[in-house]
Design a protein around this motif. Structure first.
Motif, short mmCIF file in Angstrom:
data_model
loop_
_atom_site.label_atom_id
_atom_site.label_comp_id
_atom_site.label_asym_id
_atom_site.label_seq_id
_atom_site.Cartn_x
_atom_site.Cartn_y
_atom_site.Cartn_z
N GLY A 114 0.82 -1.21 0.00
CA GLY A 114 0.00 0.00 0.00
C GLY A 114 0.85 1.26 0.00
O GLY A 114 0.53 2.24 -0.69
N VAL A 115 1.96 1.25 0.76
CA VAL A 115 2.83 2.43 0.81
C VAL A 115 3.48 2.70 -0.53
O VAL A 115 3.47 3.84 -1.05
N ILE A 116 4.08 1.68 -1.14
CA ILE A 116 4.78 1.93 -2.42
C ILE A 116 3.78 2.22 -3.54
O ILE A 116 4.07 2.97 -4.46
N CYS A 117 2.58 1.63 -3.44
CA CYS A 117 1.56 1.96 -4.43
C CYS A 117 1.10 3.42 -4.27
O CYS A 117 0.89 4.14 -5.26
N ALA A 118 0.95 3.86 -3.02
CA ALA A 118 0.56 5.25 -2.77
C ALA A 118 1.62 6.21 -3.28
O ALA A 118 1.30 7.25 -3.91
N LEU A 119 2.89 5.90 -3.00
CA LEU A 119 3.97 6.77 -3.48
C LEU A 119 4.01 6.80 -5.01
O LEU A 119 4.19 7.87 -5.63
N SER A 120 3.86 5.63 -5.63
CA SER A 120 3.88 5.58 -7.09
C SER A 120 2.70 6.34 -7.67
O SER A 120 2.83 7.09 -8.65
N PHE A 121 1.51 6.14 -7.06
CA PHE A 121 0.31 6.85 -7.52
C PHE A 121 0.49 8.36 -7.37
O PHE A 121 0.13 9.15 -8.27
N TRP A 122 1.05 8.79 -6.24
CA TRP A 122 1.27 10.22 -5.98
C TRP A 122 2.26 10.81 -6.99
O TRP A 122 2.06 11.88 -7.55
N TYR A 123 3.38 10.12 -7.25
CA TYR A 123 4.46 10.67 -8.07
C TYR A 123 4.12 10.66 -9.56
O TYR A 123 4.41 11.61 -10.29
N TYR A 124 3.49 9.57 -10.03
CA TYR A 124 3.33 9.41 -11.47
C TYR A 124 1.93 9.81 -11.97
O TYR A 124 1.77 10.10 -13.17
N PHE A 125 0.93 9.81 -11.09
CA PHE A 125 -0.43 9.96 -11.63
C PHE A 125 -1.22 11.12 -11.01
O PHE A 125 -2.32 11.41 -11.46
N VAL A 126 -0.70 11.74 -9.93
CA VAL A 126 -1.40 12.88 -9.32
C VAL A 126 -0.68 14.17 -9.76
O VAL A 126 0.53 14.33 -9.49
N PRO A 127 -1.39 15.12 -10.41
CA PRO A 127 -0.74 16.38 -10.85
C PRO A 127 -0.29 17.19 -9.64
O PRO A 127 -0.97 17.16 -8.58
N PRO A 128 0.83 17.94 -9.73
CA PRO A 128 1.77 17.94 -10.88
C PRO A 128 2.53 16.62 -10.95
O PRO A 128 2.97 16.10 -9.91
N LEU A 129 2.63 16.03 -12.17
CA LEU A 129 3.27 14.74 -12.37
C LEU A 129 4.76 14.81 -12.06
O LEU A 129 5.40 15.86 -12.19
N TYR A 130 5.27 13.67 -11.66
CA TYR A 130 6.69 13.45 -11.38
C TYR A 130 7.20 14.37 -10.27
O TYR A 130 8.32 14.88 -10.30
N SER A 131 6.33 14.57 -9.29
CA SER A 131 6.73 15.32 -8.11
C SER A 131 5.81 14.89 -6.97
O SER A 131 4.75 14.29 -7.18
N PHE A 132 6.24 15.21 -5.74
CA PHE A 132 5.45 14.85 -4.58
C PHE A 132 4.70 16.05 -4.01
O PHE A 132 4.37 16.09 -2.83
N GLN A 133 4.42 17.02 -4.85
CA GLN A 133 3.71 18.21 -4.42
C GLN A 133 2.20 18.01 -4.65
O GLN A 133 1.77 17.45 -5.65
N LEU A 134 1.42 18.50 -3.67
CA LEU A 134 -0.03 18.49 -3.78
C LEU A 134 -0.49 19.93 -3.72
O LEU A 134 -0.25 20.64 -2.72
N THR A 135 -1.15 20.40 -4.78
CA THR A 135 -1.47 21.83 -4.91
C THR A 135 -2.92 22.15 -4.61
O THR A 135 -3.30 23.33 -4.59
N SER A 136 -3.76 21.12 -4.40
CA SER A 136 -5.17 21.41 -4.16
C SER A 136 -5.73 20.42 -3.15
O SER A 136 -5.17 19.35 -2.87
#
Length: 474
Positions: A51-73
């Motif tokens: 679950g942790v590595i899936c969450a990190l992968s989902f966050w980094y590759y599929f949640v905008p902005p892509l390829y970063s761990f920033q959450l803007t909204s």
């Protein structure tokens, strides 16, 4: 190993989804499925890692902005937190389902083993044999190496080893409840209870049995021990009743058999004493009747004495070297009155050598069999006596050409006081002769068997050991 495989699988899936630009909602569902699979197959720890590595992968590759761990909204935060919460919940649910399935499998296996154990215990009616075999049966069925039973009523221990482990005896004597072992090498204990009665204690190692399985085993063992003890008590009671019935039958039989010749003797003697109006022929017939009935009475008393010796186990074998032919000739001579009208053939093996046995007892065996053959075969029919040396035994046989023995009587003809259908119909015999024969031969270390063909005849075959020196006195 599972961590490496899970990491590689998540990495490969993430790369594939990123190259194909799969929609993030579909990716989230697939990652949740991976968490469920990990929890179902391995356990909650691996599912949390997945679950942790899936969450990190989902966050980094599929949640905008892509390829970063920033959450803007707030929506992005909600998506990530929803995925993590969903992963945690489904992982716990899947892990619980997996553990319940494993426990169900364990319970099913325990039920199957308990059924197998109960079936094996049901085959034992002897309490002593059951208690001796139970530790091995439990150990073999449930895969435990050491099982010890303590039966309180007998104050006795039963186990697979000749010696008990040190200190276990006092522990088992004082045990009244269940306890688990501190380490796998130590014994676990459980009291054998039936209702409020403490029958003893069971101990085992290693500690691989669950409390439920141990309790079920103890309950079955308690019931089996009580059942076997009850059967043993019932058997003794029935044996006592049977002995009483046999004693009553003996008294009734002897009373009837003894009164018959006594009545004839008394009537003949009374007539002879009066000696009025008796011609010479009648006088001779009465004297012959007295002699015949006296001989019959003497035989009945002799059989009763022989049976008493058998019951008291005071039958003594005094063996001396004897030839088969001489014992045959002696038995035929003593049975001459019963053999009147029956031609006798003696067939002896050419290698007739002296054999150690008690000639008096073996002669009694032959007399019983010869007189039975003459009694139950028609007048003039031949009787054949044979002897052979074979298989380290001296074999004898007495063969007649009478009506044979009914098939329903064969299993019981060597039992005390049993008279077959022919004997009952003819009013002949007391049912003691063949029982005496078997007891004499067993005292010699021999045996007897019978072959019969209805309407053609019967052959009794018996044997004694063929020894070259004097055997021990039986």
């Amino acid at each position: 190993m599972h961590v490496i495989i899970a990491t590689l699988c998540v990495a490969a899936a993430t790369a594939f989804f990123d190259l194909e630009r799969i929609d993030d909602s579909i990716v989230g569902l697939i990652f949740l499925t991976a968490v469920v699979v990990a929890a179902s197959v391995v356990g909650v720890r691996l599912s949390l890692y997945v679950g942790v590595i899936c969450a990190l992968s989902f966050w980094y590759y599929f949640v905008p902005p892509l390829y970063s761990f920033q959450l803007t909204s707030v929506q992005e935060w909600m998506e990530l937190l929803s995925f993590i919460a969903s992963a945690l919940i489904v992982s716990r649910i899947a892990d619980r389902a997996r553990r319940q399935a494993q426990q169900a499998d364990i319970r099913r296996a325990d039920v199957e083993r308990l059924y197998t154990l109960s079936q094996e215990m049901m085959l034992h009616d002897d309490a002593g044999l059951l208690m001796r075999d139970l530790p091995l049966m439990i150990g073999k069925t449930f895969g435990v190496s050491d099982v010890v039973l303590y039966v309180r009523e007998q104050d006795h221990f039963y186990g697979p080893a000749a010696e008990l482990p040190p200190g276990i005896d006092e522990e088992m004597r004082g045990r009244v409840s269940w306890s688990g072992a501190a380490t796998p090498d130590e014994f676990s204990f459980i009291a054998l209870m039936l209702g409020m009665k403490n029958l003893g204690t069971m101990a085992w190692r290693p500690d691989t049995l669950s409390r439920e399985a141990a309790t079920a085993i103890a309950a079955q063992v308690s019931v089996a021990l009580t059942r076997a003890a009850a059967i043993e008590i019932y058997t003794r009671i029935e044996a006592s009743r049977e002995g009483e019935r046999l004693r009553t039958a003996l008294i009734d039989s002897l009373t009837h058999e003894l009164r018959t010749p006594l009545t004839g003797i008394r009537a003949a003697a009374t007539t002879l004493v009066q000696d009025e109006g008796i011609d010479e022929a009648t006088h001779r017939d009465l004297i012959a009747l007295v002699d015949e009935e006296s001989a019959r009475l003497d035989k009945l008393i002799g059989e009763a004495i022989e049976m008493a010796e058998v019951d008291a186990r005071v039958l003594t074998v005094h063996a001396i070297p004897q030839y088969a032919r001489s014992i045959f000739e002696h038995a035929v001579e003593e049975s001459h009155s019963a053999l009147t009208g029956h031609p006798v053939t003696i067939d002896i093996d050419e290698s007739d050598t002296p054999v150690w046995f008690d000639p008096h007892l073996i002669s009694r065996v032959l007399r019983h069999l010869i007189e039975n053959a003459a009694r139950y075969s028609s007048h003039g029919s031949p009787i054949v006596l044979r002897s052979r040396n074979a298989d380290s035994r001296l074999h004898f046989s007495v063969e007649d050409h009478g009506p044979g023995i009914d098939a329903t009587d064969l299993p019981l003809i060597f039992e005390k006081f049993y008279r077959g259908r022919q004997g009952q119909a003819a009013g002949k015999g007391t049912g003691m002769g063949l029982a005496i024969v078997r007891a004499i031969l067993e005292a010699h270390g021999g045996g007897i068997e019978v072959e019969t063909v209805p309407g053609k005849g019967t052959k009794f075959r018996f044997w004694v050991p063929l020894v070259e020196k004097q055997p021990e006195t039986a």
